[in-house]
Structures are given as structure tokens and as C-alpha cells.
Write an enzyme that holds these catalytic residues in place. Structure first.
Site, mmCIF file in Angstrom:
data_model
loop_
_atom_site.group_PDB
_atom_site.id
_atom_site.type_symbol
_atom_site.label_atom_id
_atom_site.label_comp_id
_atom_site.label_asym_id
_atom_site.label_seq_id
_atom_site.Cartn_x
_atom_site.Cartn_y
_atom_site.Cartn_z
ATOM 1 C CD1 TRP A 326 0.856 -0.447 2.874
ATOM 2 C CD2 TRP A 326 -0.540 0.950 3.721
ATOM 3 N NE1 TRP A 326 1.076 -0.128 4.281
ATOM 4 C CE2 TRP A 326 0.342 0.767 4.756
ATOM 5 C CE3 TRP A 326 -1.683 1.855 3.848
ATOM 6 C CZ2 TRP A 326 0.309 1.498 6.070
ATOM 7 C CZ3 TRP A 326 -1.836 2.634 5.030
ATOM 8 C CH2 TRP A 326 -0.916 2.235 5.920
ATOM 9 C CG ASP A 327 4.779 1.081 1.498
ATOM 10 O OD1 ASP A 327 3.863 -0.040 1.806
ATOM 11 O OD2 ASP A 327 6.145 0.991 1.838
ATOM 12 C CD GLU A 468 2.892 -4.197 9.155
ATOM 13 O OE1 GLU A 468 3.953 -4.091 9.535
ATOM 14 O OE2 GLU A 468 2.563 -4.271 8.070
ATOM 15 C CE LYS A 583 6.445 -1.807 11.744
ATOM 16 N NZ LYS A 583 6.293 -3.081 10.751
ATOM 17 C CD GLN A 584 3.119 1.171 9.956
ATOM 18 O OE1 GLN A 584 3.563 0.010 10.370
ATOM 19 N NE2 GLN A 584 2.743 1.561 8.833
#
Ligand code: IFM
Length: 737
Positions: A326-327, A468, A583-584
Site C-alpha cells: 500500500w506504500d 502492525e 508501530k506507526q
């Protein structure tokens, strides 16, 4: 000079990182920033876009082609290589304006120096071509041997991928032809070497390599130069006779000569920079870092093909299986949309082309519609392993649910198609597959959702959001909002088709058997879909159901619990899994995407809540925090995140391991994030219904930000000048030719 990346001494420790930092590329292939004498041990790679192979039952990964630039130097019987002899001087330079890699290495001998000067580029004017100019000079008379040719013994993570080596040569060329193991796709490299001095030349062949041994007596102080024209072709190229065409490219390049090839290449780079350069005045480091990020995006852009997309590690090697995540849609696409919409269209075409793979994946899991691959390769099949990390203590692979549960991927694909459609206004995109993808994604979510009778609502359960570390959660706010967005897009798409293209619309609905009832179901699904909302008191949106009950400890506390620095933080037993450490960017990403729908207070409350709880363990994270802080008017909060994202491949400060698995390489999503932070964040560029608006807030050290955007065929130059005394900005928007 804000166009050059430079390292001024040789340090063995930096070899791997420099492979990423000094990388060159042209969208067809990427060539790691390694030196001519390096081999696979130093991770040299000529990484090919879109050609994959599987060796046995190992992970499928992209191909590294034989290395046509391999060259070593022997002076009076002694090898001169940075690896075996410490140089007295060494510089490695990447000129990002012209896409060229240069090195200059010197060694002291008793009576003078030996110097290697080399430069190479991957041509933008012919994507099959690599040119190398290699010059040797000795300050004393000596015997020189240059061994140069094609090194077929390539670096692979899960290889070897090439077999059936055929080595050829005649008076003029050398050639290595191979086949991939799995699908027997040809990979061919041809080389022509020209020199302007007399020498004895013999051919040396080993099992996988062909080299020329060029031997001559060198006069003191004279430069001896060889020019190499290397051509790379694979069976993926649309050509009848790969071997002949491959050779032909090398022959023609040699006839053209180095300087002409170089100037054609530079012309193409100039064209790219003409529309995409961003000027930052006031901070040279930021200027270079941003240009470098843009350079990284250019060297991986599939300008030449509408069948390819961009892997998460660009063309820097085989990490992450060379797969498309998806980046591309969520982090890289905006740069291309604003500066080269034709590349953006190629990127979304890749998803249209791989729809069948997404249908098969949905079907495999018992769903309908299109569930896109979490890690997509050439046909959209999912390359994501069931075991993405290895337990560092037991050495056992650990089951992760990335492939099965990161369902937000299909929403990213629909979003990308819709954004591209809105930006370009190109109905053909919807008519030629875009609408079909969007409808199939909506259909997938309908089959994935649960209707909770007691609550009279649909919920999206058992997913992994962008964070994640927390697997298999319910009602992840980001995912649910993206599902809602997909439904919204699908219904709007249907309206457009029904309005403007009723016949095509009927054809499409009948082709994919999309009934009236199904459309009504989507409408109801959208009405009754639960998307977590801000808490009334705190304004914080719970990342997923139950997140609020997790242990609320600091990042430092979680780090202190690690028994091994490479330990995986997430999944079943990770140190972060039972805590609120993420994580993000997750909720913050959602707020940034749908910024018009949430108040400034909500955005601020969530930024302040989630930032201290975010590890930024993914390079996708900092740019999102930068963007949202700009949106709430705080450029100074944003600034360190901009610095982080724009420097990721310059500093090499990023995660190199997930468990014991190597995940190093370049970070194009962060590069795209750097562009977004500067232009959409600090620049405050918004384009709505074909109108450009600017609401800028430049960081303290910047007094100017200037850039171009292309909007529906028109080019605009936007210049933001900030008065450093008052802090006020003057903005001009000019239509240019
Ligand atoms: O797509 C990302 C993911 O969000 C975090 N792990 C790495 C992937 C590839 O960049």
C-alpha cells in the site's frame, strides 16, 4: 551544493548502507551504489523491476541481473581494490541532478599515486542501458591489468535465481544469457568496451562470468580510459528477439559514444527536474534531503511501462520480495499525481491489471470481490509469507497475519484510483477497469463485514490496521473509515457511470454480475457501518475496540523489556502487543486523509495522544505526523518529522531487521512522505475541484518554498516567500508553459 551526496573517505562499515544511499536507477532497473570492484559479497545488485523468481520453496523475489560493470585493477601484479588495500583518498559522489554515480580513489605507492576515477549512469533515455567510464592513472610507469566484463555470480537473498548460463563473445562484445529458474524467463546482459589506448586483450570465462583482461604498459601521469556500454534485457520486454536487441542497444550506444549517451540522459533528467524540483531557501540540508527524496522517487518510477508499479524498497534489492505494498498508493502516488500524472496512471493501471489476483485471493479466503495482495508481485498474487518474522530466541518462523488481515489494502487501491480520477478528470480510467476494481473492492468489504443485530450496525472485525503490532483487532478506526470511503467511492462511481455512460455501466454490471440488490446492500452497508468516533470528553479516537484497556506504558519501558535488539515487538508475544505502544501512524493517518471531516481540536488531541505512544518503527510513520501537525497549524511540531522522513536514506537510520530477517534498502514511501510533508504540509497545497489553494506555514528556518504542479495539463509555479522578521508569507501562483 544541494545536488550532491558525498562521502569523503572509505569506511568498510558503510558498504551496505552506501549501496542504498548512492543508488542509481531508471525505473527499469536499479543499481546499488557500490564500487566497480565489488561482488555479491558487498551486495552489488542490478535489480530488475517486475521480474520475479522462486527457488525451491523459498520466497519469490525479484531478479538481480548479471553485473556488466564489474571491473578490477591490477598494478604491477598487485590488486588495487578498496577491499584489500586501504586507499589514501576516496570520494563517492551521487549527483542527483544528473543521476550519475562517481568515485575517485587514490593509493600511494613508493614513487607516486595510483588513481581510479569512475562514473556510471543508468540511462533515462534508453532504460536498458548502463554506461561506465573508468579511468586509471599511475604517477609512475607500470604494468596495468584491467579485468572487466560481466559478473554473472549475482547476489541473491533466496536464490540462486538464474540458471542455464550461456557465455558468448566475439571481437567486439561479450554477453551472458541466462534463464530464471521458475518460469524460464530469459535475462540477457551484453557489454561493449571501448578504449582509446593500445593494449593486449584476452577473454577469461568462468562458470557464470565473462571478463576481458586488458593488459598494457602505462606511462607515468597518463590517463587510460575504458568506456563500457552495458545493455540489460529480460523476457518481460516486449521484443521478438531479446538477444539481438540487447546486443543492438550496446552496439548503438558504443557508436553514439559516452558523451552523447550522457547528454541524452541528462536532457531527460532536466525534463524531470523542470517539473518536480522543489526549492527551499534558508536551509541547505533540508533542500538537499528533499531533492534527494524526489530523486529516489524518479529512479524507480515506471515511466516506460503501464504494467509495473513500485516495490516498497524501490529497486534497491530483494528485500520485502520486491513486492508492491500500500506504500505506493498511500505514500508515493501524490508526488506522481502532482508532477507526472502519466506515471500515476501507470501505477493505478498495475492494480487494474492485477484485479484477477485480488479476486482469487478473496475467493481463497471465502470472500467475494477483490482482496488485493498485501505484497503484490507481477500478477497480483500475494507473495506475503504466513511467517514474516523469525523468533530470535528459538530461530522459529512466527505466524503473522499481515496477508490475511490487512484488509485495508483494497481500500488503498480504490482510494488511489479515485484520487487519480479526481486529479486527472480522466473518465477513461473508470471506464477501462477503474470502476470494476472499485466495485469489486466494495463487494469484498460487504462480504467481509459482520452485521451485529444487537447494535443494528455493520462492524469490520478481525483485522490488522496500519499499526502492525496489534494483530486481529476489531473496529480498527482507520480500516473501518477506509471501508466507508470505498463504499462512498463505489456509489459515486456508479452515479457517474449511470449518468454519463449508461450503456457501459450496464455492461460492466452485467460482466461482474453486480445486481440491483447488491447496490442496495452497499447503500445500507454504508449507512450502518460503524466507524469509531472521537470520545466526547477526550476527543481521542480509540484505535480499535479494547485499545483503551491495554497497558499504558512508555516507549522506553517497552524498549527496556527487550531481551534482544532484533526481537519482534508485535504479534502474539511481542513486547508491544499488550501495550498501547503502536508501530506507526494509524488513527493519525486516518485524520490526515479525512482532514476536512474532523475538527482541529480532534486532530490535535489525537496527535498529542498517539505521538508519544508511536514507535515510528515503520518509515511510513513520521511523515504522517508531520502532515497532521501542519494541518493543525504547527510547523514546528512537524519539522523534526520532516527531517526524519527526508533523511531516511541519507542517514541509513532505519530498521534493518524484523526479527532476524534483513529488511534494509531504500524507503520510497518515506521519500514520498517527504514530498507530501513539504508541499501538502508546509506548503499547504490543496487542489479541490480543479482549484489550487495555498495555506502555508513554513518552518522557522525556511524563507522560501517554490515548486511546480501539473493540473489537468496545465503547469503552475507556486512561490511562497516568508518574511523572516514578521513571519508573514507572500504567495504567488503562476500558470507557466
Ligand atoms: O507497508 C509497510 C507496512 O505498513 C509496515 N511494514 C513495512 C511495509 C513495507 O514498507
Amino acid at each position: 551544493m544541494a545536488w550532491r551526496v558525498k562521502e569523503e573517505r572509505f569506511n568498510k562499515e558503510n558498504i551496505v548502507n552506501n549501496g542504498n544511499k548512492f543508488i542509481t536507477g531508471n525505473g527499469y532497473m536499479g543499481f546499488r551504489g557500490t564500487l566497480e570492484e565489488y561482488t555479491k559479497n558487498e551486495l552489488v545488485a542490478c535489480n530488475i523491476s517486475g521480474l520475479y523468481d522462486r527457488q525451491g520453496d523459498k520466497w519469490r523475489e525479484p531478479i538481480n541481473a548479471p553485473i556488466g560493470t564489474f571491473t578490477t585493477l591490477i598494478v604491477d601484479g598487485e590488486e588495487y581494490s578498496v577491499l584489500s588495500k586501504e586507499p589514501t583518498q576516496h570520494t563517492q559522489v551521487l549527483d542527483i541532478k544528473e543521476g550519475i554515480h562517481r568515485r575517485n580513489t587514490e593509493w600511494d605507492r613508493e614513487k607516486g599515486k595510483v588513481i581510479i576515477k569512475a562514473e556510471r549512469f543508468l540511462s533515462l533515455s534508453n532504460v536498458h542501458l548502463i554506461c561506465l567510464k573508468y579511468t586509471v592513472l599511475s604517477e609512475e610507469t607500470c604494468e596495468i591489468e584491467i579485468n572487466t566484463g560481466i559478473d554473472g555470480d549475482v547476489w541473491d537473498i533466496n536464490g540462486p535465481h538464474l540458471e542455464n548460463y550461456k557465455l558468448e563473445n566475439d571481437d567486439e562484445y561479450i554477453k551472458v544469457s541466462t534463464l530464471t529458474q521458475e518460469l524460464k524467463v530469459p535475462v540477457v546482459v551484453a557489454e561493449i568496451c571501448k578504449r582509446d589506448f593500445e593494449a593486449e586483450e584476452t577473454i577469461l570465462k568462468t562458470e557464470k562470468s565473462v571478463l576481458r583482461n586488458i593488459k598494457f604498459k602505462a606511462d607515468a601521469g597518463v590517463e587510460y580510459t575504458i568506456y563500457k556500454y552495458v545493455s540489460v534485457y529480460t523476457g518481460n520486454d516486449e521484443t521478438k528477439n531479446i538477444e539481438a536487441e540487447c546486443l543492438d542497444v550496446a552496439v548503438k550506444a558504443a557508436e553514439n559514444g559516452y558523451d552523447k549517451n550522457y547528454s541524452e540522459h541528462v536532457t531527460k533528467w532536466n525534463e524531470r527536474w523542470e517539473v518536480s524540483d522543489v526549492i527551499i531557501e534558508g536551509n541547505d540540508d533540508d533542500q538537499l534531503a528533499l531533492r534527494y527524496s524526489i530523486y529516489q522517487l524518479h529512479i524507480i518510477a515506471p515511466v516506460h511501462s503501464n504494467k509495473l508499479s513500485i516495490p516498497a524498497r524501490g529497486l534497491s534489492g530483494q528485500t520485502y520480495k520486491g513486492a508492491i505494498f500500500w506504500d505506493t498508493e498511500m505514500f508515493m502516488l501524490p508526488f506522481f499525481l502532482h508532477t507526472s500524472p502519466e506515471v500515476a496512471i501507470n501505477l493505478v493501471n498495475y492494480r487494474i491489471r492485477t484485479l484477477q489476483g485480488a479476486r482469487e485471493k478473496a475467493n481463497y479466503y471465502g470472500f467475494k470481490g477483490a482482496f488485493y495482495a498485501w505484497e503484490s508481485q507481477e500478477d497480483g498474487q500475494d507473495a506475503c509469507s504466513d511467517f514474516n518474522v523469525t523468533d530470535v530466541f528459538t530461530g522459529r518462523p512466527v505466524k503473522t497475519y499481515f496477508k490475511d488481515k490487512q484488509v485495508h489494502i483494497s481500500a488503498a487501491v480504490s482510494h488511489a484510483i479515485w484520487e487519480t480520477y479526481k486529479f486527472t478528470g480522466d473518465d477513461d480510467l473508470l471506464l477501462n477497469g477503474g470502476a470494476e476494481v472499485i466495485l469489486e473492492c466494495a463487494r469484498f468489504y460487504y462480504s467481509y463485514a459482520y452485521f451485529k443485530e444487537d447494535k443494528d450496525r455493520y462492524e469490520i472485525l478481525d483485522v490488522i490496521g496500519p499499526d502492525e503490532y496489534h494483530e486481529r483487532v476489531n473496529n480498527n478506526a482507520y480500516t473501518s473509515k477506509m471501508v466507508y470511503n470505498t463504499l462512498d467511492i463505489a456509489l459515486k462511481t456508479l452515479e457517474i457511470l449511470q449518468d454519463k455512460y449508461p450503456e457501459e455501466c450496464l455492461k460492466l454490471l452485467s460482466k461482474i454480475k453486480f445486481s440491483k440488490e447488491e447496490i442496495l446492500s452497499l447503500i445500507k452497508f454504508k449507512e450502518k457501518l460503524y466507524v469509531p468516533m472521537p470520545d466526547k470528553k477526550t476527543l481521542v479516537i480509540e484505535q480499535f475496540s479494547g485499545y483503551n484497556q491495554l497497558e499504558d506504558c512508555t516507549l522506553e519501558e517497552v524498549k527496556s523489556r527487550l531481551l534482544d535488539p532484533k526481537e519482534y515487538w508485535g504479534g502474539g508475544h511481542g513486547v508491544a502487543s499488550t501495550t498501547k505502544i503502536i508501530k506507526q501512524a494509524d488513527v493519525v493517518l486516518m485524520l490526515n486523509l479525512f482532514k476536512n471531516e474532523y475538527s482541529k481540536e480532534v486532530k490535535r488531541a489525537n496527535w498529542e495522544y498517539y505521538e508519544p505512544r508511536t514507535e515510528h518503527g515503520s518509515s511510513l510513520s513520521p511523515c504522517i505526523y508531520a502532515l497532521l501537525s501542519c494541518d493543525i497549524g504547527n510547523a514546528e511540531w512537524a519539522y523534526p518529522f520532516f527531517v526524519k522522513t527526508s533523511n531516511v536514506d541519507l542517514t541509513g537510520e532505519s530498521k534493518q531487521f524484523a526479527g532476524s530477517i534483513y529488511i534494509g534498502g531504500t524507503h520510497p514511501a518515506a521519500n514520498g512522505g517527504a514530498w507530501m510533508s513539504a508541499i501538502l504540509g508546509f506548503g499547504g497545497l490543496k487542489i479541490q475541484e480543479g482549484k489550487i489553494t495555498i495555506d502555508s506555514k513554513l518552518p522557522n528556518s525556511w524563507n522560501r518554498l517554490a515548486f511546480k504542479v501539473i493540473l489537468r495539463g496545465e503547469k503552475y509555479f507556486i512561490d511562497i516567500n516568508r518574511d523572516s522578521n514578521t513571519g508573514d508569507s507572500k504567495v504567488s501562483i503562476l500558470k507557466t508553459s
